[in-house]
Enzyme design. Sequence first.
Site, PDB file in Angstrom:
ATOM      1  N   GLU A   1       0.804  -1.233   0.000  1.00 55.31           N
ATOM      2  CA  GLU A   1       0.000   0.000   0.000  1.00 55.31           C
ATOM      3  C   GLU A   1       0.834   1.278   0.000  1.00 55.31           C
ATOM      4  OE1 GLU A   1      -3.705  -1.644   2.671  1.00 55.31           O
ATOM      5  OE2 GLU A   1      -1.910  -0.998   3.732  1.00 55.31           O
TER       6      GLU A   1
HETATM    7  C1  TNX Z   1      -4.050  -3.956   5.126  1.00 53.44           C
HETATM    8  S1  TNX Z   1      -2.857  -5.809   3.355  1.00 53.44           S
HETATM    9  C2  TNX Z   1      -2.740  -3.762   5.509  1.00 53.44           C
HETATM   10  C3  TNX Z   1      -2.456  -3.293   6.857  1.00 53.44           C
HETATM   11  C4  TNX Z   1      -3.708  -3.114   7.666  1.00 53.44           C
HETATM   12  C5  TNX Z   1      -4.681  -4.230   7.339  1.00 53.44           C
HETATM   13  C6  TNX Z   1      -5.924  -4.202   8.167  1.00 53.44           C
HETATM   14  C7  TNX Z   1      -1.552  -5.193   3.985  1.00 53.44           C
HETATM   15  C8  TNX Z   1      -0.300  -5.847   3.639  1.00 53.44           C
HETATM   16  N1  TNX Z   1      -1.647  -4.113   4.778  1.00 53.44           N
HETATM   17  O1  TNX Z   1      -1.702  -2.112   6.836  1.00 53.44           O
HETATM   18  O2  TNX Z   1      -3.372  -3.123   9.011  1.00 53.44           O
HETATM   19  O3  TNX Z   1      -5.020  -4.145   6.002  1.00 53.44           O
HETATM   20  O4  TNX Z   1      -6.726  -5.307   7.911  1.00 53.44           O
END
Ligand code: TNX
Length: 525
Positions: free
Chosen positions: A336
Amino acid sequence: MSTIPRRLVVAAAALTMLGSAAASAEAAPVKPKAVPYASVVPAPASATQASSTFTLASGARIAASGQAASVGDYLAGVLRPATGFALPVDKSFVAHAVDPIQLLIAPDASLGDEGYQLTVNAGSVVLTANKPAGLFEGVQTLRQLLPASIDANTTQPGPWTIQGGKITDHPRFAYRGAMLDVARHFFGVDTVKTYIDEIARYKVNTLHLHLTDDQGWRLQINSWPKLATYGGSTEVGGGAGGYYTQAQYKDIVAYAASRYITIIPEVDMPGHTNAALASYAELNCNGVAPPLYTGTDVGFSTLCVGKDVTYKFLDDVIGELAALTPGPYIHIGGDESKSTSDADYKTFVAKVQQIVANHGKTAIGWHDISKAALLPSTIGQYWDTTPTNASVQAAAKKGTHFILSPANLAYLDMKYTEQTPLGQDWAGLIEAKDAYSWDPGKYLTGVNSSQVNGVEGPLWTETIVRLADIQYMAFPRLAELAELGWSQAASHDWNTFKTRLAAQGPRWKAQGVNFYASPQVPWAK
Ligand code: TNX
């Protein structure tokens, strides 16, 4: 010197039968009710029950010499509280024949690094493995074959009876992991150790610690001290946060190693870095440090990809981390990074995985990194909710391996139902049956099962603040994922599994582990 010829093992087992049959008859006035082999989680590769039973007597000793000695100490340690027995560990080779429980290193290539064989007769329990790790996994099976009250930490009446029979077992996947996010909320050393003990029961062999994120930096780094002292000073909701000193981190690593669990430290980057950016202004492209962050948004922060100081910083941080971490992996995050341009992201991932390699480690990154050119050794961790992903497929074609954590199946922070008081639901609800109903070897389109290293259950902690919350979200689902990782695909069947899972309920109760009593599971009383 630690290996013992097979014929001696057999002879020792036969002699022991004579030696302790009388003692167990004295100690077992009540007709014992033994646990069926079919209730072990994860299901062993092969298990055959016999009609005999073994009963652990108060004077019993555990034979475990050479490389088996430390697992023998561990076994004695987990059996003493509920039995109230002394259970001395006999570390001399000669006395094996009179000890009713025997842990032996005995070469058998078919068992691999973590496999074991467990043979239970009226007079003896003999556990053999190639390696201590196999004995440790076999000990977890043995614990589950004792009555659930063995898991209490006060003396229980027994009798400590085990059904006779033979189990031969080895894992399907080499990587079976859990992840704990200690960045969104900080968890102290004792909580992490407790979680390590709980996951080890299900033959989980890896704990990935998500050590850094926007809300906190949780490991002391001597060359950049403000990361921990300032960047670690808060958490989601504005609490005090915290961090591990290097000595505390080493203590966690050593404790995990004594449970045959490898710690994988994650420094998430280039996004999810607000805590670092707030600690050192020079890491920001505009040279201005943002304030600390205690909310739950994602995707707003990025390291400055074009600045040299960024790579000096990473070399220092990864260098210290590599020196503290005996395991082969360092997780570089990479998820992200919505505030990093695509070109910058690719440049950054290429550089960081090389820095990790320069420090003698293998990089793991969330599967977003498959957009970049990867080193052959770099591993992707798949978190998305659909099985088809073009850049993952392209990376797989070039040979990249993956760890599977699809968010809609393996994320331990997803709610079980709409009523679950903790957790999130962006990837969907994951009830007990959902967590079990997929095959990690066949899940990703265009990725062969030979390129799947295994599975991991991530527990993100935006809504999780205490040990009881961790337990409630992890159990039963982590035990289910552990079975998908360990047990052969042919044994996956929800209808039989749910009855085996049901037998874990009284064990969690005896241990004081909080769990979600899903109505889909016929919990044993
Ligand atoms: C997505 S998917 C994130 C995290 C969050 C989580 C909460 C991913 C690798 N990163 O930063 O904590 O969703 O469900």
